[in-house]
Scaffold this active site. Structure first.
Site, PDB file in Angstrom:
ATOM      1  N   ALA A  73      32.530 -24.676  33.951  1.00 24.22           N
ATOM      2  CA  ALA A  73      32.468 -23.682  35.018  1.00 24.22           C
ATOM      3  C   ALA A  73      31.328 -23.939  35.999  1.00 24.22           C
ATOM      4  CB  ALA A  73      32.317 -22.293  34.409  1.00 24.22           C
ATOM      5  N   THR A  74      30.194 -24.379  35.504  1.00 23.79           N
ATOM      6  CA  THR A  74      29.064 -24.601  36.412  1.00 23.79           C
ATOM      7  C   THR A  74      29.418 -25.681  37.428  1.00 23.79           C
ATOM      8  OG1 THR A  74      27.429 -23.828  34.828  1.00 23.79           O
ATOM      9  CG2 THR A  74      26.651 -25.333  36.526  1.00 23.79           C
ATOM     10  N   ASN A  94      30.476 -11.533  33.664  1.00 21.90           N
ATOM     11  CA  ASN A  94      30.200 -11.982  32.300  1.00 21.90           C
ATOM     12  C   ASN A  94      29.347 -11.007  31.502  1.00 21.90           C
ATOM     13  OD1 ASN A  94      28.529 -13.096  34.501  1.00 21.90           O
ATOM     14  ND2 ASN A  94      27.223 -13.773  32.824  1.00 21.90           N
ATOM     15  N   SER A 114      36.983 -22.261  32.741  1.00 16.02           N
ATOM     16  CA  SER A 114      36.239 -22.967  31.701  1.00 16.02           C
ATOM     17  C   SER A 114      36.965 -22.825  30.367  1.00 16.02           C
ATOM     18  CB  SER A 114      34.834 -22.372  31.591  1.00 16.02           C
ATOM     19  OG  SER A 114      34.177 -22.932  30.486  1.00 16.02           O
ATOM     20  N   THR A 131      35.707 -40.770  34.456  1.00 20.79           N
ATOM     21  CA  THR A 131      36.798 -40.927  33.496  1.00 20.79           C
ATOM     22  C   THR A 131      37.180 -39.573  32.920  1.00 20.79           C
ATOM     23  OG1 THR A 131      36.132 -43.158  32.943  1.00 20.79           O
ATOM     24  CG2 THR A 131      37.406 -41.978  31.276  1.00 20.79           C
ATOM     25  N   CYS A 172      13.211  -9.220  26.596  1.00 24.28           N
ATOM     26  CA  CYS A 172      12.601  -9.946  25.497  1.00 24.28           C
ATOM     27  C   CYS A 172      13.482 -11.062  24.964  1.00 24.28           C
ATOM     28  CB  CYS A 172      12.262  -8.981  24.360  1.00 24.28           C
ATOM     29  SG  CYS A 172      10.856  -7.966  24.767  1.00 24.28           S
TER      30      CYS A 172
END
Lengths: 406, 131
Positions: A74-75, A154, A202, A243, A329
């Site tokens: 996805a990135t 997300n 993705s 590839t 945190c």
């Protein structure tokens, strides 16, 4: 007895479906050919497998197989979509519209382009996490070349009105990209019905392997052209050299096929389990708050703030359950979730948020166990919380002068 | 993030959880941190006015496991100490005892601040009463 630990963080990643693994195995072993080898059987078999995968992916989103560009995930898909359009259409305009709750793969790509001289509009969202369509209309100028708005978020699972956004983009002659990573395979998603020109997918978000994804790139009405971000052998019609990851593509394709065939039944079941979790927690605990719109939402997502209980300490108490927190945190940045902040969730409540991501392999027994553990630990930590004590005494925490120095 | 055994022990079995009456003249209350920062500690001490010895200590903490452990440990340490001795407790002692990683050092600082704030509160009450 439920088997521990329980995985309920399916927005982060999902396990590979055994049927997907079975489909991939031959291509990880004997059928190892390079899909670009045109002169022997190994290559032909690989190419055939790739084309089948491409078709399965296309079928999931109502596209033509020739409109599917394989990427590493996805990135990369988000980068290729945004940079690819920005670079290709630089003559036409320099303005991109996106939204503050997008994934970092979009936000940081846009910020990068901003440094290179592009102008970016980051649309706000309302307290439900939704983009205002009038804001969008007003933001479009004759220099706007791309609108990039994610389908489902997300963190909070909020689903934007993609069909309307696509319609606005189409009317104004602006290309529309959507990061559909959390939505594809979870809710109905059709690029033609929704007027989508470019879409990121993705594999590992819908029970396929990590390291492989796809970018849908419309071929006609309008035909979208992208400048590649990776140059080389000219694979994927020049849009993405390298590839091809044959076993990955086979896995992505198989995962897409299963998702398409089982979507209706699966989303109904995830919704049922999510609602059981939500209603149980709301019944047993006071001062819990849902983050994001409850209706326009992924069926398996629950993002909830447990007031007066810090998120990381809650996670520590339910350490036999894998979920995630919007608390500072748990991140390296020490900043609470920027998505919750964009929704107007105060930092005090952002610190207390937990994201549950229910997936294909979660059972009702697991949901019951999770609900029970969360209730038990929240109660215990509230007994330990000075804020809960003060709230119960009727003290308005907002009126307290908090000194960070003793 | 992996927690040390001592942090886990304090988290699972926090010592001296509870509240003392804020109105009691022998009690000093320290409230430090802020909800927006994700950490709030309330530490209370009950002090013998003659000997200046801390006879009891209670805490409540909103924060991560390390914050809970730091304040729990702080109550253990101040009990039986004189005010002067309690003031000499340093955050670095807490870091060492609980093996806190660098990102959690602020929890120990907050615990030290809480001890100091409680003592300051007690002294203030004491001075007021003396007048």
């Amino acid at each position: 007895m439920v088997k521990l630990p329980i995985y309920m963080d399916n927005h982060a990643t999902t396990p590979v479906d055994p049927r997907v693994l079975d489909a991939m195995m031959p291509y990880l072993t004997n059928q190892f050919g390079n899909a670009a080898s045109r002169n022997h059987q190994f290559g032909w078999e690989a190419e055939q497998a790739v084309e089948q995968g491409r078709k399965q992916i296309a079928d999931l989103i109502g596209a033509d197989p020739r409109e599917i560009v394989i990427t590493s995930g996805a990135t990369e898909s988000d980068n290729l979509a945004v940079k690819g359009v920005a670079w290709m259409y630089r003559e036409k305009g320099d303005h991109i519209i996106t939204c503050v709750t997008e994934h970092k793969a979009i936000l940081d790509t846009c910020k990068h382009l901003e440094k290179d001289g592009y102008r970016i509009t980051f649309l706000p969202v309302d307290n439900k996490g939704l983009v205002d369509l009038d804001d969008l209309r007003k933001a479009i100028t004759d220099k706007t070349i791309l609108i990039s708005i994610m389908t489902a978020n997300n963190e909070v699972g909020v689903v934007q009105d993609i069909k309307e956004i696509g319609k606005i983009a189409r009317e104004r002659g602006v290309l529309f990209h959507t990061d559909a990573v959390q939505a594809a395979g979870k809710i109905p998603f059709n690029v033609n019905e929704m007027n989508v020109d470019i879409a990121s997918l993705s594999a590992h978000k819908f029970y396929g392997p990590k390291g492989v994804g796809a970018l849908y790139v419309r071929r006609r009405n309008p035909r979208v052209l992208l400048t590649p971000i990776i140059d080389g052998g000219g694979h994927e019609r020049g849009m993405r050299s390298g590839t091809l990851n044959v076993p990955g593509i086979v896995g992505l394709g198989k995962a897409a096929q299963i998702a398409r065939e089982e979507l209706q039944k699966e989303s109904a079941e995830l919704f049922r389990l999510r609602e059981k979790l939500r209603t149980t927690l709301e019944r047993e605990l006071d001062e819990v708050y849902i983050n994001g719109d409850l209706v326009k939402r992924l069926p398996g997502n629950l993002n909830m703030s447990f007031a007066y209980v810090e998120g990381e300490s809650l996670l520590m108490g339910i350490n036999d359950i894998a979920v995630s927190s919007g608390s500072a945190c748990t991140s390296a940045s020490l900043e609470p979730s920027y998505v919750l902040k964009a929704l107007g969730v105060g930092e005090d409540l952002a610190h207390t948020s937990i994201r549950f991501g229910i997936g294909r392999f979660n059972t009702e027994e697991e949901v019951d166990y999770v609900a029970g553990r969360v209730i038990e630990v929240v109660r215990r930590l509230r007994d330990l919380s000075p804020l809960y004590e003060m709230a119960k005494e009727g003290i308005d925490l907002k009126s307290v002068h908090w000194a960070t120095e003793g | 993030m992996a927690y040390s055994d001592k942090v886990i022990d304090h988290y699972n079995n926090p010592r001296n959880v509870g509240a003392l009456s804020k109105e009691d003249p022998t009690v000093g209350t320290g409230l430090v941190g802020a909800p927006e920062c994700g950490d709030v500690m309330k530490l209370q001490i009950k002090v013998n006015e003659q000997t200046q010895v801390i006879e009891d200590a209670k805490f409540k903490t909103f924060g991560c496991g390390s914050a809970i452990a730091s304040s729990s440990l702080a109550t253990e340490w101040v009990k039986g100490k004189t005010l002067a001795e309690a003031l000499s407790i340093k955050n670095t002692d807490i870091v060492k005892e609980l093996s806190l990683p660098p990102v959690k050092i602020h929890c120990s600082v907050l615990a030290e601040d809480a001890i100091k704030a409680a003592i300051t509160d007690w002294k203030k009450k004491h001075d007021d009463n003396g007048k």
